[in-house]
Design a protein around this motif. Structure first.
Motif, mmCIF file in Angstrom:
data_model
loop_
_atom_site.group_PDB
_atom_site.id
_atom_site.type_symbol
_atom_site.label_atom_id
_atom_site.label_comp_id
_atom_site.label_asym_id
_atom_site.label_seq_id
_atom_site.Cartn_x
_atom_site.Cartn_y
_atom_site.Cartn_z
ATOM 1 N N LEU A 1 12.098 4.943 -0.763
ATOM 2 C CA LEU A 1 11.743 3.867 0.150
ATOM 3 C C LEU A 1 11.749 4.327 1.603
ATOM 4 C CD1 LEU A 1 11.009 0.924 0.649
ATOM 5 C CD2 LEU A 1 13.451 0.341 0.494
ATOM 6 N N TYR A 2 12.730 5.128 1.976
ATOM 7 C CA TYR A 2 12.777 5.630 3.355
ATOM 8 C C TYR A 2 11.510 6.425 3.675
ATOM 9 C CZ TYR A 2 14.528 7.743 7.661
ATOM 10 O OH TYR A 2 14.676 8.139 8.973
ATOM 11 N N GLY A 3 11.097 7.278 2.752
ATOM 12 C CA GLY A 3 9.879 8.047 2.949
ATOM 13 C C GLY A 3 8.645 7.168 3.010
ATOM 14 N N ASP A 4 8.607 6.111 2.180
ATOM 15 C CA ASP A 4 7.489 5.167 2.229
ATOM 16 C C ASP A 4 7.339 4.600 3.642
ATOM 17 O OD1 ASP A 4 7.361 5.563 -0.514
ATOM 18 O OD2 ASP A 4 8.277 3.621 -1.017
ATOM 19 N N VAL A 5 8.469 4.201 4.227
ATOM 20 C CA VAL A 5 8.470 3.584 5.554
ATOM 21 C C VAL A 5 7.959 4.566 6.606
ATOM 22 C CG1 VAL A 5 9.975 2.697 7.382
ATOM 23 C CG2 VAL A 5 10.286 1.917 5.024
ATOM 24 N N VAL A 6 8.476 5.784 6.577
ATOM 25 C CA VAL A 6 8.073 6.782 7.571
ATOM 26 C C VAL A 6 6.591 7.131 7.418
ATOM 27 C CG1 VAL A 6 8.437 9.141 8.409
ATOM 28 C CG2 VAL A 6 10.409 7.711 7.790
ATOM 29 N N GLU A 7 6.135 7.230 6.183
ATOM 30 C CA GLU A 7 4.728 7.577 5.974
ATOM 31 C C GLU A 7 3.793 6.447 6.384
ATOM 32 O OE1 GLU A 7 4.031 9.279 2.114
ATOM 33 O OE2 GLU A 7 5.580 10.817 2.402
ATOM 34 N N GLU A 8 4.254 5.189 6.328
ATOM 35 C CA GLU A 8 3.425 4.099 6.835
ATOM 36 C C GLU A 8 3.340 4.156 8.361
ATOM 37 O OE1 GLU A 8 2.412 -0.580 6.092
ATOM 38 O OE2 GLU A 8 4.458 0.088 5.603
ATOM 39 N N ILE A 9 4.433 4.499 9.017
ATOM 40 C CA ILE A 9 4.394 4.688 10.461
ATOM 41 C C ILE A 9 3.430 5.820 10.809
ATOM 42 C CG2 ILE A 9 5.756 5.463 12.447
ATOM 43 C CD1 ILE A 9 8.152 3.955 11.216
ATOM 44 N N ASP A 10 3.506 6.898 10.064
ATOM 45 C CA ASP A 10 2.596 8.027 10.272
ATOM 46 C C ASP A 10 1.138 7.607 10.100
ATOM 47 O OD1 ASP A 10 2.064 11.116 10.275
ATOM 48 O OD2 ASP A 10 1.078 10.379 8.450
ATOM 49 N N HIS A 11 0.865 6.760 9.107
ATOM 50 C CA HIS A 11 -0.490 6.275 8.874
ATOM 51 C C HIS A 11 -1.014 5.535 10.105
ATOM 52 C CE1 HIS A 11 -3.955 4.603 6.756
ATOM 53 N NE2 HIS A 11 -3.596 3.403 7.181
ATOM 54 N N GLY A 12 -0.146 4.721 10.721
ATOM 55 C CA GLY A 12 -0.547 3.996 11.919
ATOM 56 C C GLY A 12 -0.857 4.929 13.078
ATOM 57 N N VAL A 13 -0.075 6.005 13.205
ATOM 58 C CA VAL A 13 -0.369 7.004 14.233
ATOM 59 C C VAL A 13 -1.758 7.593 13.993
ATOM 60 C CG1 VAL A 13 0.287 9.266 15.147
ATOM 61 C CG2 VAL A 13 2.050 7.544 14.680
ATOM 62 N N GLY A 14 -2.085 7.836 12.721
ATOM 63 C CA GLY A 14 -3.411 8.341 12.394
ATOM 64 C C GLY A 14 -4.516 7.375 12.793
ATOM 65 N N GLN A 15 -4.276 6.073 12.620
ATOM 66 C CA GLN A 15 -5.267 5.077 13.023
ATOM 67 C C GLN A 15 -5.507 5.110 14.530
ATOM 68 O OE1 GLN A 15 -3.224 1.659 11.113
ATOM 69 N NE2 GLN A 15 -5.155 1.288 10.042
ATOM 70 N N ILE A 16 -4.442 5.286 15.304
ATOM 71 C CA ILE A 16 -4.580 5.374 16.760
ATOM 72 C C ILE A 16 -5.364 6.631 17.138
ATOM 73 C CG2 ILE A 16 -3.296 5.736 18.904
ATOM 74 C CD1 ILE A 16 -1.111 3.906 17.740
ATOM 75 N N MET A 17 -5.052 7.749 16.496
ATOM 76 C CA MET A 17 -5.778 8.986 16.782
ATOM 77 C C MET A 17 -7.269 8.837 16.465
ATOM 78 S SD MET A 17 -2.942 11.599 15.180
ATOM 79 C CE MET A 17 -3.841 13.134 15.493
ATOM 80 N N GLU A 18 -7.579 8.231 15.334
ATOM 81 C CA GLU A 18 -8.982 8.021 14.953
ATOM 82 C C GLU A 18 -9.703 7.146 15.970
ATOM 83 O OE1 GLU A 18 -8.985 6.381 11.054
ATOM 84 O OE2 GLU A 18 -8.157 8.187 10.104
ATOM 85 N N GLU B 1 0.810 -1.214 0.000
ATOM 86 C CA GLU B 1 0.000 0.000 0.000
ATOM 87 C C GLU B 1 0.844 1.265 0.000
ATOM 88 O OE1 GLU B 1 -3.373 2.193 2.842
ATOM 89 O OE2 GLU B 1 -2.594 0.188 3.350
ATOM 90 N N PHE B 2 2.037 1.196 0.593
ATOM 91 C CA PHE B 2 2.862 2.393 0.731
ATOM 92 C C PHE B 2 4.106 2.376 -0.155
ATOM 93 C CE2 PHE B 2 0.205 2.626 4.405
ATOM 94 C CZ PHE B 2 -0.017 3.991 4.557
ATOM 95 N N ARG B 3 4.439 1.249 -0.753
ATOM 96 C CA ARG B 3 5.652 1.173 -1.561
ATOM 97 C C ARG B 3 5.533 2.073 -2.783
ATOM 98 N NH1 ARG B 3 5.773 -3.825 -1.864
ATOM 99 N NH2 ARG B 3 7.139 -4.165 -0.058
ATOM 100 N N GLY B 4 6.502 2.960 -2.942
ATOM 101 C CA GLY B 4 6.542 3.848 -4.103
ATOM 102 C C GLY B 4 5.637 5.057 -4.014
ATOM 103 N N THR B 5 5.144 5.366 -2.825
ATOM 104 C CA THR B 5 4.192 6.473 -2.702
ATOM 105 C C THR B 5 4.819 7.776 -2.230
ATOM 106 O OG1 THR B 5 3.613 5.816 -0.445
ATOM 107 C CG2 THR B 5 2.297 4.879 -2.245
ATOM 108 N N SER B 6 6.029 7.736 -1.675
ATOM 109 C CA SER B 6 6.652 8.934 -1.122
ATOM 110 C C SER B 6 7.678 9.530 -2.078
ATOM 111 C CB SER B 6 7.349 8.602 0.206
ATOM 112 O OG SER B 6 8.166 9.672 0.632
ATOM 113 N N ALA B 7 7.743 10.841 -2.112
ATOM 114 C CA ALA B 7 8.755 11.525 -2.924
ATOM 115 C C ALA B 7 10.158 11.285 -2.381
ATOM 116 C CB ALA B 7 8.463 13.026 -2.967
ATOM 117 N N ARG B 8 10.285 10.840 -1.144
ATOM 118 C CA ARG B 8 11.589 10.580 -0.525
ATOM 119 C C ARG B 8 12.061 9.149 -0.789
ATOM 120 N NH1 ARG B 8 15.509 8.603 1.333
ATOM 121 N NH2 ARG B 8 16.698 9.221 3.181
#
Length: 492
Positions: free
Chosen positions: A278-295, A269-276
């Protein structure tokens, strides 16, 4: 009172500062109610027993969130946390590598006090003999005294043998890996350079099967090798599930991600989605999980009764090149006592409880033990030296942070000390790689890290009186320091 600002101080001010610091040292571990502190007033009141969630990234740099200045990593959920909560810009970990940093967070004690740091080896490995001593009181054990449910998801790295795993250190439930995700490598490195070559040249072609890392539930191995492509998603899902199951009681969730430590893996779902990349993909997936906890917290009516803290265990591992993160304008990274190794991007979020603000005072992961204990109404241990302070007065009100100093250890040795705006380096190393040389500085290097956070301009020749004051602080610190035997060096 702000101490040791950029201008030089006279002898009278230095004497007053010494007296102030002496008083602080005598009282910083005293149990107080956050409501008793002058200027303390939460936006919506302080619950009697708030819930606590710590999200701990691995090797994430100070400059790796868009809210902390990264131009191409989009961390929309963490940015929202920073906007609605508190963005701390001078927040430190207890050490610049995994094992001692995690020990400091969970015990509120400098890892040199309990043997969870070493001059011979940086961290625990799959062949390590030891782990967290049973005599240590973890934050989970502390909160259980107040009836909290305690759960951990993610990377432990404080001993892989059963007696050292989270369920034997106060956590009711555990799901995660026992050490770093690059361990148990099934291949062979031809050289130290080849190790880093995998992450600078071949990082996109690595296979999760090359790392025979176990996944553990409780104390039982349930998968080996763990599928690291899905590990971040599974961590997030487990944390959300656990929180939902314990929503009707006070709880503490410690979510310690394995990434973005190398090797980097992410879900489809996140592979190839960040302008940064693979590293950016990984960080943005972690961020997505934080969003799930907030929701979840908002949907279940828990947001105003839960304090969420996001930070990282140490700075970016710069020799891994494109696979590593950025410390932003801070100098150096992981494994060093420069600012980039130990100052971390940190956010506190509790809408309706914590007032939104940017905090430029000092804080540390060492302080979470004291702070959470105070908020939960649990007395601090009185049978050991503690190294944290209670941040409640600044979290909930307009008081200044009680943390005025920070000690930067490399292994069992004190390399640097920050006092107010000034930081003195007695020793330095430039990078976390084999063969990095320790350099002694006499007089120590001196930087004003408020005016010069990049540590570019040495002021040791201009402010010898500041160096002398820091030396007195070091002398007082050493007089109260009993170093435990090294538990990391025993391997094989």
């Amino acid at each position: 009172m702000r101490i040791l600002k950029g201008k030089a101080m006279g002898a009278r001010n230095l004497m007053a500062l010494t007296m102030c610091l002496g008083l602080m040292a005598g009282c910083q571990n005293t149990e107080t109610s956050p409501g008793d502190s002058e200027g303390t007033a939460a936006a919506g009141g302080i619950p009697e027993k708030p819930n606590f969630i710590i999200v701990f990234a691995d090797d994430l740099g100070y400059g790796d969130l868009s809210s902390f200045g990264h131009p191409t990593i989009h961390t929309k959920n963490l940015d929202r946390m920073a906007a609605e909560g508190q963005k701390w810009t001078n927040f430190y970990v207890a050490a610049s590598v995994c094992t001692p940093s995690r020990a400091g967070l969970l015990t509120g004690r400098l890892p040199v006090r309990n043997g969870l740091t070493s001059n011979e080896i940086g961290v625990f490995f799959p062949d390590s003999h030891n782990g967290m001593p049973a005599s240590e009181i973890t934050l989970a054990e502390q909160l259980k005294k107040a009836g909290y449910a305690t759960g951990m998801v993610g990377k432990w790295h404080l001993g892989h043998k059963e007696e050292y795993l989270p369920p034997n250190h106060g956590f009711d439930d555990y799901f995660g890996i026992p050490y770093s995700n690059d361990m148990d490598f099934t291949g062979q490195f031809t050289s130290y350079q080849d190790y880093f070559g995998r992450y600078t040249e071949r990082y996109e072609s690595l296979k999760t099967e090359e790392y025979n890392v176990p996944l553990i539930r409780g104390t039982e191995e349930i998968e080996r090798p763990v599928n690291q492509n899905t590990i971040t998603k599974r961590y997030n899902d487990e944390a959300v599930k656990w929180i939902r199951e314990h929503k009707d009681e006070p709880f503490f969730m410690y979510l310690a991600h394995s990434l973005p430590h190398v090797p980097l893996f992410t879900s489809d779902e996140f592979r190839g989605t960040s302008a940064r990349g693979l590293y950016g993909d990984v960080v943005e997936e972690i961020d997505h999980g934080v969003g799930q906890i907030m929701e979840l917290l908002e949907a279940e009516g828990l947001a105003e009764n839960t304090i969420v803290v996001f930070t990282s265990d140490n700075g970016p591992w710069l020799p891994t090149g494109i696979s590593g993160g950025s410390a932003g304008l801070l100098r150096e990274g992981k494994g060093t006592t420069w600012e980039g190794g130990m100052r971390e991007p940190t956010i506190f979020w509790a809408p309706g409880m914590l007032p939104a603000k940017v905090v430029m005072d000092m804080g540390s992961t060492l302080d979470l033990f004291n702070t959470f204990s105070s908020l939960a109404g649990v007395p601090m241990p009185d049978d050991r030296e503690m190294d944290g302070v209670d941040l409640s007065p600044i979290l909930f009100g307009d008081a200044e942070s009680p943390r005025k100093e920070m000690f930067y250890y490399q292994g069992a040795d004190l390399y640097a000390v920050r006092l107010g705006a000034y930081k003195a380096h007695f020793y330095t190393k430039e990078a976390y790689v084999m063969g990095a040389e320790r350099v002694e500085h006499n007089p120590p290097l001196l930087y004003n890290v408020e005016e010069d956070p990049s540590e570019k301009y040495d002021l040791s020749g201009k402010h010898p009186e500041v160096i002398e004051e820091i030396r007195r602080v070091v002398e007082a610190h050493n007089a109260n320091m009993v170093k435990a035997p090294d538990l990391l060096k025993d391997r094989g």
